[in-house]
Design a protein around this motif. Structure first.
Motif, PDB file in Angstrom:
ATOM      1  N   MET A 150      12.291  64.288  13.634  1.00 49.51           N
ATOM      2  CA  MET A 150      13.596  64.379  12.980  1.00 49.51           C
ATOM      3  C   MET A 150      14.638  63.451  13.579  1.00 49.51           C
ATOM      4  SD  MET A 150      13.830  68.478  12.401  1.00 49.51           S
ATOM      5  CE  MET A 150      12.944  68.915  13.889  1.00 49.51           C
ATOM      6  N   VAL A 151      14.352  62.897  14.754  1.00 48.86           N
ATOM      7  CA  VAL A 151      15.335  62.046  15.431  1.00 48.86           C
ATOM      8  C   VAL A 151      15.668  60.820  14.585  1.00 48.86           C
ATOM      9  CG1 VAL A 151      15.694  60.525  17.396  1.00 48.86           C
ATOM     10  CG2 VAL A 151      14.820  62.820  17.763  1.00 48.86           C
ATOM     11  N   LYS A 155      19.320  59.970  13.208  1.00 48.62           N
ATOM     12  CA  LYS A 155      19.943  58.791  13.803  1.00 48.62           C
ATOM     13  C   LYS A 155      20.483  57.853  12.721  1.00 48.62           C
ATOM     14  CE  LYS A 155      19.007  55.111  17.175  1.00 48.62           C
ATOM     15  NZ  LYS A 155      19.432  53.974  16.317  1.00 48.62           N
ATOM     16  N   THR A 156      19.830  57.836  11.556  1.00 53.51           N
ATOM     17  CA  THR A 156      20.290  56.980  10.468  1.00 53.51           C
ATOM     18  C   THR A 156      21.717  57.319  10.065  1.00 53.51           C
ATOM     19  OG1 THR A 156      18.019  56.771   9.631  1.00 53.51           O
ATOM     20  CG2 THR A 156      19.814  56.234   8.109  1.00 53.51           C
ATOM     21  N   LEU A 157      21.998  58.607   9.903  1.00 53.04           N
ATOM     22  CA  LEU A 157      23.354  59.010   9.519  1.00 53.04           C
ATOM     23  C   LEU A 157      24.338  58.845  10.669  1.00 53.04           C
ATOM     24  CD1 LEU A 157      22.994  62.189   7.263  1.00 53.04           C
ATOM     25  CD2 LEU A 157      23.452  59.834   6.611  1.00 53.04           C
ATOM     26  N   GLU A 160      25.274  55.274  10.745  1.00 53.39           N
ATOM     27  CA  GLU A 160      26.166  54.953   9.631  1.00 53.39           C
ATOM     28  C   GLU A 160      27.591  55.431   9.916  1.00 53.39           C
ATOM     29  OE1 GLU A 160      24.827  56.309   5.869  1.00 53.39           O
ATOM     30  OE2 GLU A 160      23.258  54.790   5.674  1.00 53.39           O
ATOM     31  N   TYR A 161      27.706  56.593  10.553  1.00 50.77           N
ATOM     32  CA  TYR A 161      29.040  57.103  10.886  1.00 50.77           C
ATOM     33  C   TYR A 161      29.707  56.225  11.939  1.00 50.77           C
ATOM     34  CZ  TYR A 161      32.775  60.239  12.361  1.00 50.77           C
ATOM     35  OH  TYR A 161      34.013  60.769  12.673  1.00 50.77           O
ATOM     36  N   MET A 162      28.958  55.832  12.955  1.00 48.22           N
ATOM     37  CA  MET A 162      29.523  54.984  14.008  1.00 48.22           C
ATOM     38  C   MET A 162      29.896  53.611  13.465  1.00 48.22           C
ATOM     39  SD  MET A 162      29.665  56.834  16.737  1.00 48.22           S
ATOM     40  CE  MET A 162      29.839  55.668  18.086  1.00 48.22           C
ATOM     41  N   ALA A 163      29.161  53.138  12.450  1.00 49.68           N
ATOM     42  CA  ALA A 163      29.456  51.832  11.861  1.00 49.68           C
ATOM     43  C   ALA A 163      30.562  51.902  10.813  1.00 49.68           C
ATOM     44  CB  ALA A 163      28.194  51.243  11.228  1.00 49.68           C
ATOM     45  N   ILE A 233      24.027  66.770  18.256  1.00 54.06           N
ATOM     46  CA  ILE A 233      23.790  66.694  16.811  1.00 54.06           C
ATOM     47  C   ILE A 233      22.309  66.906  16.514  1.00 54.06           C
ATOM     48  CG2 ILE A 233      23.938  65.242  14.772  1.00 54.06           C
ATOM     49  CD1 ILE A 233      26.627  66.231  15.815  1.00 54.06           C
ATOM     50  N   GLU A 234      21.447  66.280  17.306  1.00 56.52           N
ATOM     51  CA  GLU A 234      20.010  66.457  17.113  1.00 56.52           C
ATOM     52  C   GLU A 234      19.600  67.916  17.336  1.00 56.52           C
ATOM     53  OE1 GLU A 234      18.329  63.712  19.822  1.00 56.52           O
ATOM     54  OE2 GLU A 234      18.906  61.922  18.669  1.00 56.52           O
TER      55      GLU A 234
END
Length: 296
Positions: A150-151, A155-157, A160-163, A233-234
């Motif tokens: 699930m990592v 991590k994808t989202l 995206e949030y950090m970017a 979050i994980e």
């Protein structure tokens, strides 16, 4: 009225189905206890992790992590949808997908776009059918979830949030209340709220002791907090998957028990119809014999 042969065939068919549902009920009952133990083990861990990360984040006034800062305008959101890989578990998936679809329509009405991460085959199939933008997915988790699977999607989202591509990250899941009750819920995990809602519905605030704190951050506050918040979050997603799996086994056991009971009722009704049909056939034959004898 159907023939006795047709009724007998139908009785055998329902009996075969009943054997399957009874076996699935017993399998779910055996898996349910382990799933509930894993689910209960994650709850205190996540709650304690929340207290720790909020404590060290608020201790340093010089650096404010992006995960704690709400953005003024929300133009795009990310959402994690947790469902099961298999069916035959009542309305478990239907309830959480209905909740997600309702929120999706509200976002569309406000002009907010959404990126989705699907955890579970049922949710992935539904998102694909509705034409949603699925950026990552993970299926076939088995009976015991593993964090390493699930990592990547999570991590994808986060990336995206950090970017700055998404302004919020939400999660849809089913929380375990008891064996007979599971609830579909929706929550926002980024930016991290000041209050923590437990799976049982209790709202708690981070336990921050009074006074000032003087921590030494190694190597620095940004690196430390970034790593801690990502692990948090994980851990939240991992907990929600465990909640969903415990709910799945409980819901499937209840659904299969209800199916077995209904099959038993149908067999009794068919047996009664069979007896009436057979008795009617016997009575008809006797009437024909008596009528023939009288004619002679």
């Amino acid at each position: 009225m159907p023939s006795t042969k047709a009724i007998t065939t139908k009785i055998k068919s329902v009996q075969s189905t009943r054997k399957i549902t009874k076996a699935m009920e017993m399998v779910s009952a055996s898996k349910m206890k382990k799933a509930q133990d894993r689910m209960r083990a994650t709850r205190p861990y996540v709650e304690r992790t929340y207290n720790i990360v909020m404590h060290i984040a608020k201790a340093n006034s010089e650096y404010h992590h992006p995960f704690l800062q709400a953005r003024e305008a929300v133009k795009r959101v990310g959402a994690i949808v947790v469902t099961t890989d298999k069916g035959l578990c009542g309305g478990l998936n239907t309830n959480v997908l209905r909740l997600m679809l309702q929120q999706h329509k509200e976002w569309k009405a406000k002009g907010i776009e959404a990126d989705y991460v699907a955890i579970g085959g049922r949710g992935l199939g539904f998102l694909q059918r509705m034409g949603a933008n699925v950026v990552a997915s993970v299926v076939n988790l088995g009976d015991r979830p593993h964090l390493d699977k699930m990592v990547g999607p999570v991590k994808t989202l986060i990336d995206e949030y950090m970017a700055g591509k998404v302004d919020e990250v939400h999660i849809y899941f089913t929380t375990f209340i008891n064996t007979m009750r599971q609830e579909a819920r929706h929550g926002k995990i980024i930016p991290i709220p000041d209050q923590y809602q437990t799976p049982t519905g209790e709202v708690r605030t981070a336990e921050l002791s009074g006074g000032s704190w003087d921590y030494i951050y190694e190597p620095d506050a940004r690196t430390l907090l970034d790593g801690m918040f990502r692990r948090y979050i994980e851990a939240i997603v991992f907990q929600m998957v465990n909640e969903n799996m415990a709910s799945e086994q409980s819901a499937r056991m209840v659904a299969m028990k209800a199916a077995s009971d209904n099959a038993g009722k149908i067999i009794k009704e068919l047996q009664l119809i069979y007896n009436k049909t057979r008795q009617a056939a016997i009575t008809k034959e006797l009437s024909e014999i008596v009528g023939g004898a009288a004619a002679v």
